[in-house]
Design a protein around this motif. Structure first.
Motif, short mmCIF file in Angstrom:
data_model
loop_
_atom_site.label_atom_id
_atom_site.label_comp_id
_atom_site.label_asym_id
_atom_site.label_seq_id
_atom_site.Cartn_x
_atom_site.Cartn_y
_atom_site.Cartn_z
N ARG A 171 38.21 47.51 46.13
CA ARG A 171 37.35 48.57 45.58
C ARG A 171 35.90 48.10 45.55
O ARG A 171 35.62 46.92 45.69
CB ARG A 171 37.83 48.97 44.19
CG ARG A 171 37.94 47.78 43.27
CD ARG A 171 38.23 48.18 41.85
NE ARG A 171 37.88 47.04 41.02
CZ ARG A 171 38.74 46.37 40.26
NH1 ARG A 171 40.00 46.74 40.21
NH2 ARG A 171 38.34 45.35 39.55
N THR A 176 28.86 46.43 38.90
CA THR A 176 28.75 45.08 38.34
C THR A 176 28.20 44.04 39.32
O THR A 176 28.43 42.85 39.15
CB THR A 176 30.15 44.61 37.87
OG1 THR A 176 31.04 44.70 38.98
CG2 THR A 176 30.68 45.44 36.73
N ILE A 177 27.48 44.49 40.34
CA ILE A 177 26.88 43.52 41.28
C ILE A 177 26.01 42.54 40.49
O ILE A 177 25.22 42.95 39.64
CB ILE A 177 26.00 44.25 42.33
CG1 ILE A 177 26.85 45.19 43.18
CG2 ILE A 177 25.26 43.25 43.21
CD1 ILE A 177 26.03 46.07 44.12
N GLY A 198 32.76 29.95 48.21
CA GLY A 198 34.17 29.64 48.03
C GLY A 198 34.99 30.90 47.85
O GLY A 198 34.44 32.01 47.80
N ALA A 205 32.75 41.59 49.42
CA ALA A 205 32.17 42.69 48.64
C ALA A 205 30.67 42.80 48.94
O ALA A 205 30.15 43.88 49.21
CB ALA A 205 32.41 42.43 47.16
N GLY A 625 41.31 36.31 52.92
CA GLY A 625 40.52 37.50 52.57
C GLY A 625 41.22 38.45 51.63
O GLY A 625 40.60 39.32 51.04
#
Ligand SMILES: Nc1ncnc2c1ncn2[C@@H]1O[C@H](COP(=O)(O)OP(=O)(O)OP(=O)(O)O)[C@@H](O)[C@H]1O
Length: 680
Positions: A171, A176-177, A198, A205, A625
């Motif tokens: 999603r 909240t970036i 990491g 995202a 991923g």
């Protein structure tokens, strides 16, 4: 006091703003739906295009029940933005007067929402975050950034969002970036950015939000030139495919590197050593020589007959034309197309010298004569890229001729097929061969370049694959995402500088993300024990998750191993969220049978989890991923042993250990790899 809800309750007022924003969005949608295009479109092609645009616009203006229209609010301090208040959401919404009710998170005015802090308030008086439960606005949280008396504290709403169990596909994270992520998301279109981070630091995202941002900031340009997201495999692409549409971006293409270079049907596989040579950047030089070796100096003069006259161009002059074209920095095919006109021009010069006055039509006619065509065929023949590679891999002398001084004898031997293929169709092409064909194709005809390319899990590409991606963004830019510690191919890159050079973007900026949003602290600490053994020099990820995670290692007897794995899955299914059972590829079949016998249905990676089926059986080779709320990891030693060498095995294990969001259960009968013992 009346029993009615007090109107000065901020939550009531915010809900009222949400209701009126939704009404405004509905009005915007109805306005688009009501557009009558009959009068404005002159022809049916235009009307189809316009209809599609309208459909897309209507889709983009949909009010999604579970996607809140806004998630934040900024109140600027005057005079900045006239002290205005802005609601930040996924898309812009305006009222009947055109005044904004919600501003797009990508608009410059929204940026302080992500960047402002107590240290650097950026003229923000108040930052308010909203909390939703099932589409209902139920909470808010304020930060008075410019108030020196207010202490800095971690946002509960932000933390709740980060801790939320994962269920289905990936999603978006617009609400909240984090500041360091935002810097990368909003980096300019002209530069290439490479992100080392990491597991779970938000690289994927960030890459996807960057595309959404660039499309907002440069919509027209990128609509013309195109954008592409490249991922390691189909299941990964399925996992991420809903993020951009949820952000209103429906036009971004997705592909694997194999998709990009699909000139030939891949039915074979290479030994690691062979694939390494095929993926080596020196192959580009071998191919370049092989392609251009087809150009030869004309041996005979040219004789063109027109009417009663014969025109002769001597061999040395033809040779000069060929040489001049060769020296120009153009593709083999483009030069080949230019050659007949160049020769015809030489004929024309002779006609003029003889007092004739030929025009362009005469030159075109001369260029099309059999005599000119014969010269072109002889000294600049058409080259088919797949046939060329077929010959290089099947004909030792041809290979030796072009690989001389570039590849040594052993390397050449590794390249050669044991049994040369007869034709392009019957050859057992490998994935690395397809990349060679793509390189050859580009030497002959320039590959179309896009405006922006996002390359995820980039650490696994060979130099030749970087080149293949690089030629798809020669005129554009790229976002390169990866983790050197997760490189699991024999040709995985050891340094971003080298990778970016192969990509053709040596000037790219390399950024690092270190805060981990996925893996709980106890689990990441366990997985990080492997780092010194397979990626020394890389710092462990620091988890920002407060939940330490459910972490358990179960040692079982070999004869009960499968049953113990099934039991661990059943335990995990008692909690909410998705479950991933990760195992060495060779263990997938027996585990699938054990799950079936126990009546536990399971999905394959990429298949969407639902409330009814939440368990996915994941071969370790496909885990990269992906993430699951709870991971059951079967037999770590088998995961390590499934790879050709120990370093790759440990890296594969590191990937498998770092897929969990809330909990990890390791089930093993064989001794654990010694590198998992506490490091000194
Ligand atoms: N700022 C953020 N707020 C909330 N969640 C976040 C944030 N950044 C990342 N996440 C979440 O953390 C998880 C990991 O993110 P992502 O898959 O992008 O990491 P990654 O670095 O690509 O991991 P990997 O190296 O394992 O591929 C995802 O669920 C993502 O939504």
């Amino acid at each position: 006091m009346s029993a009615a809800v007090p109107t000065d309750d901020p939550l009531v007022r915010e809900r009222a703003h949400l209701t009126s924003s939704r009404a405004a969005l509905r009005a915007m949608r109805e306005e688009v739906e009501a557009l009558d295009i009959k009068d404005v479109t002159a022809n049916w092609v235009n009307s189809i295009v316009l209809e599609r645009q309208i459909e897309d616009r209507v889709k983009a203006l949909a009010d999604l029940a579970h996607t809140p229209l806004f998630f934040g609010r900024l109140d600027y301090l005057p005079p900045t933005q006239h002290g205005q208040r802005f609601y930040i959401g996924r898309r812009h919404v305006h009222d009947a007067h055109g005044d904004p009710m919600v501003v797009d998170w990508r608009a410059p005015v929204s940026q302080p929402y992500y960047q402002a802090s107590k240290k650097d308030p950026r003229d923000v008086g108040l930052r308010r975050r909203f909390g939703y439960t099932g589409g209902e606005l139920t909470a808010y949280e304020d930060e008075r950034l410019s108030d020196p008396t207010e202490e800095e504290r971690t946002s509960r709403l932000l933390q709740t969002e980060i801790e939320r169990p994962r269920v289905g596909p990936m999603r978006d994270i617009v609400a909240t970036i984090q500041p360091e992520q935002d810097e990368i998301v909003r980096a300019g279109l002209s530069g290439t950015v490479c992100v080392q981070g990491g597991p779970g630091t938000g690289k994927t995202a960030v890459g996807l939000h960057r595309v959404a941002f660039l499309l907002y900031a440069h919509r027209e340009r990128l609509a013309r030139t195109g954008t592409l997201v490249i991922g390691p495999n189909r299941s990964f692409l399925q996992y991420i495919e809903q993020v951009l549409p949820a952000l209103g971006e429906l036009e971004v293409k997705q592909a694997t590197v194999d998709d990009l270079v699909a000139h030939v049907e891949v039915r074979g596989a290479d030994e690691a050593a062979t694939a390494v040579v095929k993926g080596d950047a020196r192959m580009a030089e071998v191919l370049r020589r092989a392609v251009w070796s087809h150009v030869t100096a004309p041996a005979e003069p040219l004789m063109v007959v027109r009417g009663s006259r014969r025109w002769r161009v001597p061999a040395h002059e033809l040779e000069e034309i060929v040489r001049e074209l060769r020296e120009r920095d153009i593709r083999y095919g483009a030069a080949r197309e230019a050659l007949p006109q160049r020769i015809a021009h030489a004929v024309l010069v002779r006609m003029e010298q003889a007092g004739e006055a030929p025009d362009d039509r005469v030159q075109n006619a001369v260029a099309r004569t059999a005599a000119v065509k014969a010269v072109v065929k002889e000294c600049w023949p058409a080259v088919d890229p797949a046939k060329l590679v077929l010959r290089l891999l099947g004909d030792a002398d041809f290979l030796a001729e072009h690989a001389e001084g570039v590849l040594d004898a052993d390397e050449q031997k590794l390249l050669l097929w044991a049994k040369p293929a007869r034709s392009v169709k019957s050859a057992k092409w490998s994935a690395a061969d397809a990349v060679l064909v793509d390189e050859a194709a580009d030497l002959i005809e320039r590959t179309h370049s896009l405006g922006h390319v996002v390359l995820d899990e980039a650490q696994d590409l060979s130099p030749m694959q970087y080149r293949a991606v690089g030629r798809r963004c020669t005129t554009g830019s790229a976002t390169v995402l990866g983790d050197l510690a997760q490189g699991t191919t024999p040709w995985a890159t050891g340094s971003w500088e080298a990778a970016l050079t192969h990509l053709g973007k040596p000037e790219a900026r390399v950024e690092e993300l270190t805060a981990g949003f996925r893996v709980p602290s106890e689990v990441i600490a366990y997985a990080s024990r492997l780092l010194p053994h397979m990626a020394p020099g890389l710092a462990p990820v620091e988890s920002v998750r407060e939940n330490p995670g459910d972490f358990e290692v179960r040692t079982v007897a070999p004869e009960t191993a499968d049953a113990a794995v099934v039991a661990a899955c059943a335990d995990a299914l008692r909690h909410e969220g998705s479950i991933g059972l990760i195992a060495a590829d060779a263990r997938i079949a027996p585990l699938a049978a054990a799950l079936e016998a126990a009546g536990l249905a399971c999905l394959s990676p990429g298949e969407e989890t639902t409330a009814e089926s939440r368990l996915t059986l994941v071969p370790a080779s496909l885990a990269k991923g992906l993430e699951y709320d709870h991971v059951v990891l079967d037999e770590p030693a088998a995961v390590v042993d499934g790879e050709p060498d120990e370093r790759t095995g440990l890296r594969r294990l590191y990937v498998a250990l770092t897929r969990a969001v809330s909990g990890l259960t390791v089930v093993h009968a064989a001794p654990l790899p010694e590198q998992l013992a506490v490091s000194a």
